[in-house]
Enzyme design. Structure first.
Site, PDB file in Angstrom:
ATOM      1  N   CYS A  72       0.960  33.791  22.507  1.00 29.07           N
ATOM      2  CA  CYS A  72       0.648  34.453  21.235  1.00 29.07           C
ATOM      3  C   CYS A  72      -0.841  34.761  21.104  1.00 29.07           C
ATOM      4  O   CYS A  72      -1.221  35.833  20.643  1.00 29.07           O
ATOM      5  CB  CYS A  72       1.046  33.568  20.055  1.00 29.07           C
ATOM      6  SG  CYS A  72       2.686  32.868  20.157  1.00 29.07           S
ATOM      7  N   ASP A  73      -1.689  33.824  21.502  1.00 34.79           N
ATOM      8  CA  ASP A  73      -3.102  33.911  21.111  1.00 34.79           C
ATOM      9  C   ASP A  73      -4.098  34.056  22.260  1.00 34.79           C
ATOM     10  O   ASP A  73      -5.288  34.282  22.005  1.00 34.79           O
ATOM     11  CB  ASP A  73      -3.473  32.660  20.293  1.00 34.79           C
ATOM     12  CG  ASP A  73      -2.684  32.588  18.994  1.00 34.79           C
ATOM     13  OD1 ASP A  73      -2.295  33.655  18.488  1.00 34.79           O
ATOM     14  OD2 ASP A  73      -2.447  31.478  18.499  1.00 34.79           O
TER      15      ASP A  73
ATOM     16  N   CYS B 192       0.017  28.173  21.082  1.00 35.88           N
ATOM     17  CA  CYS B 192       0.831  29.173  21.794  1.00 35.88           C
ATOM     18  C   CYS B 192      -0.064  30.123  22.580  1.00 35.88           C
ATOM     19  O   CYS B 192      -0.689  31.023  22.010  1.00 35.88           O
ATOM     20  CB  CYS B 192       1.678  29.938  20.787  1.00 35.88           C
ATOM     21  SG  CYS B 192       2.633  31.270  21.523  1.00 35.88           S
TER      22      CYS B 192
HETATM   23  C1  LIG Z   1       0.336  29.617  14.760  1.00 33.53           C
HETATM   24  C2  LIG Z   1       1.484  30.318  15.456  1.00 33.53           C
HETATM   25  C3  LIG Z   1       1.320  31.614  15.883  1.00 33.53           C
HETATM   26  C4  LIG Z   1       2.368  32.258  16.525  1.00 33.53           C
HETATM   27  N1  LIG Z   1       2.187  33.555  16.915  1.00 33.53           N
HETATM   28  C5  LIG Z   1       3.207  34.231  17.478  1.00 33.53           C
HETATM   29  C6  LIG Z   1       3.059  35.584  17.853  1.00 33.53           C
HETATM   30  O1  LIG Z   1       1.986  36.185  17.700  1.00 33.53           O
HETATM   31  N2  LIG Z   1       4.130  36.215  18.403  1.00 33.53           N
HETATM   32  C7  LIG Z   1       5.331  35.577  18.611  1.00 33.53           C
HETATM   33  O2  LIG Z   1       6.281  36.210  19.081  1.00 33.53           O
HETATM   34  N3  LIG Z   1       5.497  34.284  18.272  1.00 33.53           N
HETATM   35  C8  LIG Z   1       4.462  33.593  17.727  1.00 33.53           C
HETATM   36  N4  LIG Z   1       4.621  32.276  17.408  1.00 33.53           N
HETATM   37  C9  LIG Z   1       5.893  31.619  17.729  1.00 33.53           C
HETATM   38  C10 LIG Z   1       6.947  32.013  16.676  1.00 33.53           C
HETATM   39  O3  LIG Z   1       6.412  31.787  15.407  1.00 33.53           O
HETATM   40  C11 LIG Z   1       8.219  31.196  16.880  1.00 33.53           C
HETATM   41  O4  LIG Z   1       8.695  31.362  18.194  1.00 33.53           O
HETATM   42  C12 LIG Z   1       9.297  31.677  15.895  1.00 33.53           C
HETATM   43  O5  LIG Z   1       8.829  31.599  14.562  1.00 33.53           O
HETATM   44  C13 LIG Z   1      10.560  30.832  16.032  1.00 33.53           C
HETATM   45  O6  LIG Z   1      11.476  31.305  15.098  1.00 33.53           O
HETATM   46  P1  LIG Z   1      12.682  30.416  14.560  1.00 33.53           P
HETATM   47  O7  LIG Z   1      13.418  31.304  13.635  1.00 33.53           O
HETATM   48  O8  LIG Z   1      13.403  29.814  15.695  1.00 33.53           O
HETATM   49  O9  LIG Z   1      12.045  29.197  13.786  1.00 33.53           O
HETATM   50  P2  LIG Z   1      10.814  28.995  12.748  1.00 33.53           P
HETATM   51  O10 LIG Z   1       9.969  30.215  12.627  1.00 33.53           O
HETATM   52  O11 LIG Z   1      10.199  27.745  13.179  1.00 33.53           O
HETATM   53  O12 LIG Z   1      11.572  28.806  11.382  1.00 33.53           O
HETATM   54  C14 LIG Z   1      12.350  27.672  11.149  1.00 33.53           C
HETATM   55  C15 LIG Z   1      12.673  27.584   9.685  1.00 33.53           C
HETATM   56  O13 LIG Z   1      13.580  26.515   9.482  1.00 33.53           O
HETATM   57  C16 LIG Z   1      13.216  25.820   8.308  1.00 33.53           C
HETATM   58  N5  LIG Z   1      13.779  24.467   8.394  1.00 33.53           N
HETATM   59  C17 LIG Z   1      13.464  23.460   9.247  1.00 33.53           C
HETATM   60  N6  LIG Z   1      14.213  22.379   8.985  1.00 33.53           N
HETATM   61  C18 LIG Z   1      15.020  22.706   7.951  1.00 33.53           C
HETATM   62  C19 LIG Z   1      16.027  22.024   7.210  1.00 33.53           C
HETATM   63  N7  LIG Z   1      16.370  20.750   7.491  1.00 33.53           N
HETATM   64  N8  LIG Z   1      16.643  22.668   6.194  1.00 33.53           N
HETATM   65  C20 LIG Z   1      16.338  23.945   5.901  1.00 33.53           C
HETATM   66  N9  LIG Z   1      15.404  24.653   6.564  1.00 33.53           N
HETATM   67  C21 LIG Z   1      14.754  24.030   7.564  1.00 33.53           C
HETATM   68  C22 LIG Z   1      11.700  25.871   8.301  1.00 33.53           C
HETATM   69  O14 LIG Z   1      11.230  25.644   7.002  1.00 33.53           O
HETATM   70  C23 LIG Z   1      11.487  27.305   8.778  1.00 33.53           C
HETATM   71  O15 LIG Z   1      11.552  28.168   7.686  1.00 33.53           O
HETATM   72  C24 LIG Z   1       3.591  31.585  16.756  1.00 33.53           C
HETATM   73  C25 LIG Z   1       3.752  30.291  16.323  1.00 33.53           C
HETATM   74  C26 LIG Z   1       2.711  29.642  15.676  1.00 33.53           C
HETATM   75  C27 LIG Z   1       2.893  28.237  15.176  1.00 33.53           C
END
Ligand SMILES: Cc1cc2nc3c(=O)[nH]c(=O)nc-3n(C[C@H](O)[C@H](O)[C@H](O)COP(=O)(O)OP(=O)(O)OC[C@H]3O[C@@H](n4cnc5c(N)ncnc54)[C@H](O)[C@@H]3O)c2cc1C
Length: 380
Positions: free
Chosen positions: A158-159, A155
């Site tokens: 992010c980084d 990302c």
């Molecule tokens: C290394 C890294 C660093 C990042 N740094 C930043 C940052 O500094 N700032 C920023 O704004 N964004 C950052 N991001 C991006 C950010 O993390 C994502 O945009 C955000 O987390 C997305 O949120 P979400 O709720 O859509 O999904 P996610 O955070 O992906 O959460 C999805 C959840 O769904 C669960 N899940 C999946 N499938 C199933 C299933 N079948 N049944 C039950 N549960 C399930 C997973 O276990 C997880 O808990 C970073 C991402 C990464 C990988």
């Protein structure tokens, strides 16, 4: 079986935000958190510096713990499992129907969804919010896992900021890779975009922009075969870092295995072989360089870099939905415009499993809020 108002699938920023809104509204949501990574993608990162409200930054796991505590405080129930399937039941006759009818006996006539968990447990709900995020496609090369979060990133938004004045590599050949590479030129001393093919999938305008950018080098027909890190035997001091034996474009040290210039450098900004340029000062356990191989000639080489941004695509975690809702060709759930309603009434979706563009914690949280309000309106 008790019929729930709403089940939230996924415990990232989108899921927790939806849970906070729904529990405050008295709808007693149940969250299936995911068995392996409760808390979502941010539990795998260190410093988050762009989430509003934390001027000094916050560690990703701490941010997610705080979101969970807030959802818990208002009455969200958590189940640490994966959802394996969601289906609409043909009728609600076998259910506890306290949610089906008003006090006067009027039926709501809303469908009921049955969720099956990996434990075999089943949950029935009137509405479902899908907030399962997406996973980054990985290169699958040695060093990638080890240095993830320590120079290997998925990302740029992010980084990128952490690699000011350091050489950066981006891997990928589509629009996202080019966008990330162009964005990273704001920070890095140089950016090298590496693509395994001779042709880029990115749009012509993006490729043109990249070629016009002096900080950006295109390296086609090339794959990364390993990522290295740690403190080299003779770690240069900060003052040594400015030692340049042969200034050249890109700020990179490129050691080719074969004759100088033997690697295909694409048709972008060409760089010569055998250049010696300033090394970024590495800290313990951080990326210092990569091994590369030309896919046409088979020649190998190394490239000094402080960061490897992998931009080869994402896979939304939506397979378990089967054909319940419409998705695009890559598996992202389709929603109606700015809302979170899917093609199936009663099923809402939010966050990275919908959003292929922004993919940020705050945008996922914002969408989780919208999903909660949409579900509330649906259930009313
Ligand atoms: C290394 C890294 C660093 C990042 N740094 C930043 C940052 O500094 N700032 C920023 O704004 N964004 C950052 N991001 C991006 C950010 O993390 C994502 O945009 C955000 O987390 C997305 O949120 P979400 O709720 O859509 O999904 P996610 O955070 O992906 O959460 C999805 C959840 O769904 C669960 N899940 C999946 N499938 C199933 C299933 N079948 N049944 C039950 N549960 C399930 C997973 O276990 C997880 O808990 C970073 C991402 C990464 C990988």
């Amino acid at each position: 079986m008790t019929l729930r108002h709403v089940v939230i699938i996924g415990s990232g920023p989108a899921g927790y935000t939806a849970a906070i809104y729904l529990s405050r509204a008295g709808l007693r949501p149940v969250m299936v958190t995911g068995a392996l990574t409760p808390g979502g993608q941010l539990v795998n990162t260190t410093e988050v510096e762009n989430y509003p409200g934390f001027p000094d930054g916050i560690l990703g796991p701490d941010l997610m713990d705080a979101m969970k505590a807030q959802a818990e405080k208002f009455g969200t129930e958590f189940i640490p499992s994966d959802v394996e399937s969601v289906v609409e039941l043909p009728s609600t006759s076998d259910l506890d129907t306290d949610l089906d009818t008003d006090a006067d006996g009027t039926s709501h006539g809303k469908p009921t969804f049955r969720l099956t968990l990996d434990t075999g447990e089943e949950l029935d709900a009137r509405a479902v919010i899908v907030a399962t995020g997406s996973t980054y496609r990985k290169l699958g090369v040695p060093g990638e896992e080890k240095y993830s979060g320590h120079g290997v990133s998925y990302c740029a938004t992010c980084d990128g900021f952490f690699f000011r004045n350091k050489p950066i590599v981006v891997v990928g050949g589509g629009d996202s890779a080019f966008e990330e590479a162009l964005y990273l030129t704001r920070f890095g001393s140089s950016v090298t975009l590496i693509h395994r093919r001779g042709e880029f999938r990115a749009s012509a305008i993006m490729v043109e922009r990249a070629r016009a950018n002096e900080k950006l080098t295109l390296l086609a027909d090339t794959v990364v075969t390993a990522i290295h890190g740690g403190v080299p035997a003779a770690t240069p001091s900060a003052s040594d870092a400015s030692t340049v034996s042969a200034p050249a474009p890109g700020g990179l040290k490129l050691n080719l295995g074969g004759p100088a210039g033997g690697l295909s450098l694409g048709d972008g900004n060409a760089i010569g072989g055998g250049l010696s340029l300033p090394l970024a000062v590495p800290t313990a356990g951080e990326v210092t360089g990569i091994d590369i191989r030309n896919t046409v000639t088979g020649e190998t080489g190394t490239l000094t870099t402080s960061a490897v941004f992998v931009a080869i695509g994402h896979t939304p975690a939506t397979g378990f939905l089967g054909g319940l809702v419409d998705k695009d060709g890559d598996g992202y759930v389709l929603v109606d415009g700015a809302g979170t309603c899917t093609s199936h009434p009663g099923v809402f979706a939010a966050g990275d499993c919908v959003d292929r563009v922004y993919r940020q914690a705050i945008s996922a949280a914002g969408m989780g809020c919208r999903a909660a309000l949409d579900a509330q309106a649906y259930l009313a």
